[in-house]
Structures are given as structure tokens and as C-alpha cells.
Scaffold this motif. Structure first.
Motif, PDB file in Angstrom:
ATOM      1  N   HIS A  29       0.789  -1.260  -0.053  1.00 33.03           N
ATOM      2  CA  HIS A  29      -0.058  -0.121  -0.057  1.00 33.03           C
ATOM      3  C   HIS A  29       1.040   1.117   0.095  1.00 33.03           C
ATOM      4  O   HIS A  29       0.530   2.301  -0.445  1.00 33.03           O
ATOM      5  N   TYR A  44      -3.864   0.739  -5.253  1.00 34.48           N
ATOM      6  CA  TYR A  44      -4.972   0.662  -4.331  1.00 34.48           C
ATOM      7  C   TYR A  44      -6.139   1.678  -4.578  1.00 34.48           C
ATOM      8  O   TYR A  44      -7.249   1.464  -4.354  1.00 34.48           O
ATOM      9  N   ASN A  78      -6.013   4.488   2.286  1.00 35.57           N
ATOM     10  CA  ASN A  78      -5.143   3.511   1.574  1.00 35.57           C
ATOM     11  C   ASN A  78      -4.071   3.108   2.664  1.00 35.57           C
ATOM     12  O   ASN A  78      -3.552   1.965   2.976  1.00 35.57           O
ATOM     13  N   GLY A 121      -3.144  -0.079   4.731  1.00 33.84           N
ATOM     14  CA  GLY A 121      -1.655  -0.679   4.592  1.00 33.84           C
ATOM     15  C   GLY A 121      -1.025  -0.860   5.893  1.00 33.84           C
ATOM     16  O   GLY A 121      -0.244  -1.864   6.318  1.00 33.84           O
TER      17      GLY A 121
END
Length: 118
Positions: A21, A28, A43, A47
């Protein structure tokens, strides 16, 4: 916790996915439904959580809570998989049948992770 290669594999997959990520955020962001607020933040949050939970899964004192966290995270990100399946602009070049297969794979990951909640 005794050695379990499938536990280490699961943890490795989540750590790797989580770090990805940060390495490839555009990937993503492309599959994130437009209804998600603060896409960049979300995001990086996902992650971070994937990486953290993957690490915690390996620590016996935290493995159960990490497993539950992973399950909740898989449920929370499921709309991105649906969005990816439905819209070509989020397809990442994958054919529709591959995107369809990803949907039940989420449930397989949930079942796999559930065994570490006990």
C-alpha cells in the motif's frame, strides 16, 4: 505458539500486502470506490493495519486479536473488491473472470484467518 507454516504464510501475505500500500498506492487508489472518504489516508491506514496485524499474528500474546482484526479488515475492504469487479476503470487490466474469482477468495482468507481466533 508452535510452528505453523500456514500461520507464517498468512502473516507474510498480510505484511507484504500492507507494505505494498505504501510502495504502490496508485494501485489501491484505483480500486477504491469513489464513495470512500479521504482515499489517500484510507489507503495508508489499511496498509498500516495489514502490516501491523500481520506482525501481531506472529506474536502469541496478540495473535487472537490480530486474527479478529484481519477478519474485520477483510470485511471492511470487501467493497473495493466488488467495485473492482464491477467497473473496468478499476480492473487493473484483469479480465472479469479473474476479478470474479477474487470475491470468494476474500471469504477463503476469512476462513483461513478464523482458525487463529481460538
Amino acid at each position: 505458539m508452535s510452528f505453523s507454516w500456514h500461520l507464517y504464510l498468512l502473516a507474510f501475505l498480510f505484511i507484504l500486502a500492507g507494505l505494498n500500500h505504501f510502495r504502490r498506492p496508485k494501485l489501491y487508489l484505483k480500486i477504491m470506490p469513489p464513495t470512500i472518504p479521504y482515499p489517500n489516508f484510507m489507503n495508508y491506514l489499511v496498509g498500516f493495519l495489514e502490516t501491523l496485524l500481520g506482525i501481531l499474528l506472529l506474536l502469541s500474546d496478540f495473535s487472537k486479536i490480530a486474527a479478529w482484526g484481519i477478519i474485520f479488515l477483510l470485511i471492511a475492504v470487501f467493497p473495493a473488491n466488488i467495485y473492482m469487479y464491477q467497473y473496468e476503470k478499476a480492473a487493473l487490466g484483469l479480465p472479469k473472470w479473474v476479478r470474479f474469482i477474487r470475491l470468494p477468495l476474500q471469504f477463503a482468507l476469512i476462513i483461513w484467518t478464523y482458525q487463529y481466533t481460538k
